[in-house]
Design a protein around this motif. Structure first.
Motif, short mmCIF file in Angstrom:
data_model
loop_
_atom_site.label_atom_id
_atom_site.label_comp_id
_atom_site.label_asym_id
_atom_site.label_seq_id
_atom_site.Cartn_x
_atom_site.Cartn_y
_atom_site.Cartn_z
N VAL A 5 56.49 52.96 14.17
CA VAL A 5 55.31 51.96 14.80
C VAL A 5 54.35 51.52 13.80
CG1 VAL A 5 53.38 52.11 16.31
CG2 VAL A 5 55.56 53.24 16.97
N ARG A 6 54.09 52.32 12.77
CA ARG A 6 53.43 51.83 11.55
C ARG A 6 54.03 50.72 10.90
NH1 ARG A 6 49.28 55.35 8.18
NH2 ARG A 6 49.14 56.06 10.33
N GLU A 7 55.09 51.14 10.63
CA GLU A 7 55.90 49.96 9.70
C GLU A 7 55.99 48.53 10.43
OE1 GLU A 7 56.95 53.26 10.28
OE2 GLU A 7 56.81 53.82 8.16
N LEU A 8 56.33 48.69 11.80
CA LEU A 8 56.66 47.58 12.55
C LEU A 8 55.40 46.81 12.66
CD1 LEU A 8 59.17 49.23 15.30
CD2 LEU A 8 59.59 47.51 13.55
N ARG A 9 53.98 47.59 13.07
CA ARG A 9 52.83 46.96 13.32
C ARG A 9 52.39 46.37 12.05
NH1 ARG A 9 48.23 48.64 11.57
NH2 ARG A 9 48.69 50.93 11.09
N VAL A 10 52.60 46.79 11.03
CA VAL A 10 52.37 46.30 9.59
C VAL A 10 52.99 44.92 9.33
CG1 VAL A 10 52.17 46.66 7.07
CG2 VAL A 10 51.16 48.40 8.73
N ALA A 11 54.28 44.97 9.40
CA ALA A 11 55.10 43.85 9.57
C ALA A 11 54.62 42.74 10.23
CB ALA A 11 56.48 44.25 9.73
N LYS A 12 54.13 43.09 11.40
CA LYS A 12 53.47 41.95 12.27
C LYS A 12 52.17 41.68 11.85
CE LYS A 12 56.08 41.89 16.52
NZ LYS A 12 56.29 40.47 16.69
N SER A 15 46.41 45.14 13.27
CA SER A 15 45.62 46.29 13.15
C SER A 15 46.08 47.45 14.29
CB SER A 15 44.06 46.02 13.24
OG SER A 15 43.79 45.61 14.59
N GLN A 16 45.67 48.66 14.14
CA GLN A 16 46.02 49.71 15.47
C GLN A 16 45.09 49.08 16.53
OE1 GLN A 16 44.39 53.15 13.47
NE2 GLN A 16 46.51 53.72 12.77
N SER A 17 43.97 48.38 16.21
CA SER A 17 43.26 48.21 17.36
C SER A 17 43.74 46.95 18.54
CB SER A 17 41.70 47.42 16.87
OG SER A 17 41.10 47.33 18.25
N GLU A 18 44.52 46.02 17.50
CA GLU A 18 44.87 44.90 18.04
C GLU A 18 46.31 45.43 18.81
OE1 GLU A 18 43.97 41.38 14.94
OE2 GLU A 18 45.66 42.83 14.44
N SER A 26 44.11 52.72 23.35
CA SER A 26 42.97 52.93 22.47
C SER A 26 43.63 52.58 21.11
CB SER A 26 42.01 54.09 22.75
OG SER A 26 42.79 55.23 22.33
N ARG A 27 42.82 52.46 20.23
CA ARG A 27 43.33 52.51 18.69
C ARG A 27 43.50 53.79 18.36
NH1 ARG A 27 41.63 54.66 14.61
NH2 ARG A 27 39.69 55.30 15.53
N GLN A 28 42.95 54.82 19.04
CA GLN A 28 43.24 56.20 18.50
C GLN A 28 44.59 56.75 19.29
OE1 GLN A 28 40.29 54.99 19.95
NE2 GLN A 28 38.56 55.88 18.80
N THR A 29 44.71 55.98 20.14
CA THR A 29 46.40 56.39 20.92
C THR A 29 47.33 55.76 19.84
OG1 THR A 29 45.51 56.28 23.08
CG2 THR A 29 47.97 56.11 22.74
N VAL A 30 47.20 54.63 19.46
CA VAL A 30 47.96 54.12 18.27
C VAL A 30 48.18 55.00 17.10
CG1 VAL A 30 48.49 51.99 17.15
CG2 VAL A 30 47.66 51.64 19.38
#
Length: 64
Positions: A5-12, A15-18, A26-30
């Motif tokens: 998830v982190r790698e895929l999110r960063v590639a897009k 942010s965790q919040s977005e 929530s951002r905390q769940t991500v």
């Protein structure tokens, strides 16, 4: 269980919040999913995979 998830999110460029807003969590769940402290429900895992255009098995990996 490991996940990408982190790698895929960063590639897009998200942010965790977005990502949390897109998934209605929530951002905390991500953060908890990314760090492996929380395994998402099946519906959330499917939403995550679909958002990234992947199969669930391509995002989440069972440690054996």
């Amino acid at each position: 269980m490991r996940n990408d998830v982190r790698e895929l999110r960063v590639a897009k460029g998200l942010s965790q919040s977005e990502l949390g807003k897109v998934l209605d969590v929530s951002r905390q769940t991500v953060n908890a999913i990314e760090t492996g402290r929380y395994s998402p429900s099946l519906p959330l895992a499917i939403r995550l995979a679909r958002f990234f255009g992947r199969q669930v098995e391509e995002v989440f990996h069972v440690d054996e």
